[in-house]
Each structure stands twice: as C-alpha cells, then as structure tokens.
Motif scaffolding. Structure first.
Motif, PDB file in Angstrom:
ATOM      1  N   ILE A 105       0.844  -1.188   0.000  1.00 41.63           N
ATOM      2  CA  ILE A 105       0.000   0.000   0.000  1.00 41.63           C
ATOM      3  C   ILE A 105       0.884   1.244   0.000  1.00 41.63           C
ATOM      4  O   ILE A 105       1.905   1.286   0.694  1.00 41.63           O
ATOM      5  CB  ILE A 105      -0.917   0.022   1.244  1.00 41.63           C
ATOM      6  CG1 ILE A 105      -1.728  -1.277   1.350  1.00 41.63           C
ATOM      7  CG2 ILE A 105      -1.834   1.242   1.230  1.00 41.63           C
ATOM      8  CD1 ILE A 105      -2.697  -1.493   0.222  1.00 41.63           C
ATOM      9  N   LEU A 106       0.490   2.271  -0.769  1.00 42.36           N
ATOM     10  CA  LEU A 106       1.191   3.553  -0.726  1.00 42.36           C
ATOM     11  C   LEU A 106       0.587   4.400   0.383  1.00 42.36           C
ATOM     12  O   LEU A 106      -0.579   4.791   0.318  1.00 42.36           O
ATOM     13  CB  LEU A 106       1.081   4.272  -2.072  1.00 42.36           C
ATOM     14  CG  LEU A 106       1.846   3.642  -3.239  1.00 42.36           C
ATOM     15  CD1 LEU A 106       1.632   4.453  -4.507  1.00 42.36           C
ATOM     16  CD2 LEU A 106       3.336   3.548  -2.919  1.00 42.36           C
ATOM     17  N   GLY A 107       1.397   4.693   1.404  1.00 46.40           N
ATOM     18  CA  GLY A 107       0.913   5.427   2.566  1.00 46.40           C
ATOM     19  C   GLY A 107       0.787   6.918   2.313  1.00 46.40           C
ATOM     20  O   GLY A 107       0.909   7.403   1.190  1.00 46.40           O
ATOM     21  N   PRO A 108       0.559   7.688   3.403  1.00 49.17           N
ATOM     22  CA  PRO A 108       0.332   9.134   3.267  1.00 49.17           C
ATOM     23  C   PRO A 108       1.483   9.879   2.597  1.00 49.17           C
ATOM     24  O   PRO A 108       1.265  10.853   1.889  1.00 49.17           O
ATOM     25  CB  PRO A 108       0.150   9.590   4.717  1.00 49.17           C
ATOM     26  CG  PRO A 108      -0.230   8.372   5.473  1.00 49.17           C
ATOM     27  CD  PRO A 108       0.441   7.226   4.784  1.00 49.17           C
ATOM     28  N   GLY A 133      -8.419   5.175   1.755  1.00 48.69           N
ATOM     29  CA  GLY A 133      -8.106   5.898   0.523  1.00 48.69           C
ATOM     30  C   GLY A 133      -6.684   5.743   0.028  1.00 48.69           C
ATOM     31  O   GLY A 133      -6.284   6.441  -0.912  1.00 48.69           O
ATOM     32  N   TYR A 134      -5.896   4.811   0.603  1.00 45.37           N
ATOM     33  CA  TYR A 134      -4.517   4.616   0.159  1.00 45.37           C
ATOM     34  C   TYR A 134      -4.493   3.651  -1.030  1.00 45.37           C
ATOM     35  O   TYR A 134      -5.154   2.614  -1.015  1.00 45.37           O
ATOM     36  CB  TYR A 134      -3.649   4.053   1.292  1.00 45.37           C
ATOM     37  CG  TYR A 134      -3.602   4.943   2.510  1.00 45.37           C
ATOM     38  CD1 TYR A 134      -3.482   6.323   2.387  1.00 45.37           C
ATOM     39  CD2 TYR A 134      -3.680   4.402   3.792  1.00 45.37           C
ATOM     40  CE1 TYR A 134      -3.433   7.142   3.503  1.00 45.37           C
ATOM     41  CE2 TYR A 134      -3.636   5.210   4.915  1.00 45.37           C
ATOM     42  CZ  TYR A 134      -3.520   6.578   4.763  1.00 45.37           C
ATOM     43  OH  TYR A 134      -3.483   7.391   5.874  1.00 45.37           O
ATOM     44  N   GLN A 135      -3.701   4.001  -2.048  1.00 47.57           N
ATOM     45  CA  GLN A 135      -3.651   3.195  -3.270  1.00 47.57           C
ATOM     46  C   GLN A 135      -2.863   1.909  -3.068  1.00 47.57           C
ATOM     47  O   GLN A 135      -1.912   1.848  -2.290  1.00 47.57           O
ATOM     48  CB  GLN A 135      -3.006   3.990  -4.408  1.00 47.57           C
ATOM     49  CG  GLN A 135      -3.825   5.140  -4.927  1.00 47.57           C
ATOM     50  CD  GLN A 135      -3.171   5.775  -6.141  1.00 47.57           C
ATOM     51  OE1 GLN A 135      -2.698   5.071  -7.035  1.00 47.57           O
ATOM     52  NE2 GLN A 135      -3.138   7.098  -6.171  1.00 47.57           N
ATOM     53  N   ILE A 136      -3.273   0.896  -3.810  1.00 42.28           N
ATOM     54  CA  ILE A 136      -2.503  -0.344  -3.886  1.00 42.28           C
ATOM     55  C   ILE A 136      -1.255  -0.093  -4.727  1.00 42.28           C
ATOM     56  O   ILE A 136      -1.261   0.698  -5.665  1.00 42.28           O
ATOM     57  CB  ILE A 136      -3.355  -1.460  -4.506  1.00 42.28           C
ATOM     58  CG1 ILE A 136      -4.395  -1.956  -3.503  1.00 42.28           C
ATOM     59  CG2 ILE A 136      -2.512  -2.632  -4.959  1.00 42.28           C
ATOM     60  CD1 ILE A 136      -5.225  -3.098  -3.999  1.00 42.28           C
TER      61      ILE A 136
END
Length: 262
Positions: A105-108, A133-136
């Motif tokens: 996951i891409l975090g903040p 709402g974090y992107q894969i």
C-alpha cells in the motif's frame, strides 16, 4: 523486604498481560487482525553463594549456589501472524490472502506500507484503494464502463467493459514476504511498516512458492480465539491477585517485626 518489590514487578507484568488481552478482545472482529502475546523474562539474580567453588579450603566444590531472583519484566509484545479464517462477503473488491504474503500500500507520504486487510474499493478516479483511501502498489485503475471485475488466484485483475465481449487484464496484484513478520511495526488501520527487525520485503506473485493465493469475494477474519483469550484473562487475574497477596503477607510480616522491636 525484597518480596515487596518482587511482587510489585509481578503485578506490573500481569497488568501488561491484561492490557494485551484486552486489545485482542477489542479487535475480535477487526479484519485480518493478528492477536498479540505478552512475553516476560526474569530479572537478574542476586548471588548470595556461588556454585562450583569450595565451601572451605580443601573441600570439594559445592554443587549448588544461592541465587535470589528479583522479579519479572516485560520483554516483548509479540504479534502472532497466524492465518485467520476466510469469510465470504460477496463484495467484488474484497480479497483475502490464503497463505503467506502482504498487500503493498502507498501510505500518506508515498512510503510503502503492508496489510492483509483486503477490503478494497475504487476512488473517484477508478483506482483501487483501501478503506482509508490509500492506493494499492502497483496501482490498478478500473476503467469507466466496467460491468464486472474478476481477480484470479494468481492476482491477475480483469475488467469486462460494456462495449467489449472479452475481459481485459488491467493489473497484477503482488505480495510481499518478510523473513521476520513479527518484526513489522503495527501502525494502526490494519497497516504495518518495514523495520530493521523484519528485514527487507521479498516481492513475488500470488501462487508462487512461498506466497499465498488470492480469494476474491472473501476477507480474512481476526485470528483471535475468544475462548483462549477469556482463559488467559482469568489466569492473568489470578496471578495478579496472588502477587497482591504476597505484598499483603510481606507487609504483615514487616509489621510483626516492627511491633516486636518496640
């Protein structure tokens, strides 16, 4: 009296134990939650008599010494990364890992984080994201006009558009493995972070050797066993009470000595 301080360390240890158990019970319905276990070690020993040395000159070494333990301390709170049961949801974007592996996951701050909670959805741009709402990673975008999304066991993602007969592949899910999963840092929100203790991630495809498979329409449940937690809670409570009784007994003994000296 040393027994007062020793029993106090026991009470502190059991308080930590109860806090860990309470967190496990609180997360009994949290998707992919991994139960934790408090680990304890004994404190250093005060040596009154050393073993293996002669008691008097010319005698044989004594077989046993006299080492007085000084209590207990918390050593670690270990996450037990055991597979949770798979629960069918019927939701298109729910995905469970059956076996080893972590979703990336891409975090903040666009740093890569890891999760086993596959309760995904699409945002306004059609990108596959977590509940926060974090992107894969790698990013997967569902095109407009998609009528059906299919994810197979090996992580290939297909979309069937209303203008096309055959589904097209729109992405590939990857999984990350770690040498020491217990070394991952829990961040909350079902997310974990790589640490020096966990080692660097080894990324592969679902279904490869050492990696789990993807089950669409399923979620991994918490691995908390309520019966086991209640049993351990009762055990921790009894241990706390016993340490409290040791303090009471030690206090009464000290009071007896002080009264006798008056």
């Amino acid at each position: 009296m040393k027994s007062l301080a020793i029993a106090a360390t026991g009470m502190n240890a059991q308080q930590t134990n109860v806090e860990v158990i309470a967190n496990n019970i609180a997360n009994i319905n949290t998707t992919s939650f991994k139960r934790a276990r408090a680990e304890f070690t004994d404190l250093f020993y005060q040596m009154d008599r050393m073993q293996g040395v002669p008691n008097t000159a010319g005698s044989s070494p004594i077989p046993e010494g006299a080492n007085m333990g000084l209590g207990v301390r918390s050593a670690a709170v270990r996450k037990l990364h055991i597979q949770g049961a798979l629960s069918q949801t019927g939701n298109t974007y729910d995905m469970a890992i059956n076996g080893r592996g972590w979703f990336q996951i891409l975090g903040p701050n666009n740093d890569v984080l890891y999760t086993r909670a596959g309760s995904f959805n699409t945002n306004a741009n059609g990108q596959l994201v977590t509940l926060d709402g974090y992107q894969i990673d790698p990013s997967i975008t569902v095109p407009q006009g998609t009528v059906e999304v299919t994810v197979n066991k090996t992580g290939q993602v297909f979309a069937k558009l209303d203008t096309e007969v055959n589904p097209r592949q729109i992405g590939q899910l990857n999984l990350a493995n770690f040498v020491n999963e217990a070394g991952l840092e829990p961040l909350g929100g079902n997310l974990y972070k790589e640490t020096t203790a966990s080692g660097t991630p080894v990324v592969g495809l679902p279904g490869d050797a050492g990696y789990g498979k993807i089950n669409q329409h399923y979620l991994e449940a918490s691995n908390v066993d309520p019966v086991k937690e209640i049993t351990e809670l009762i055990s921790a409570q009894r241990a706390y009470e016993m340490n409290a009784k040791v303090i009471t007994a030690s206090d009464e003994m000290a009071s007896t000595v002080s009264k006798g000296l008056r």
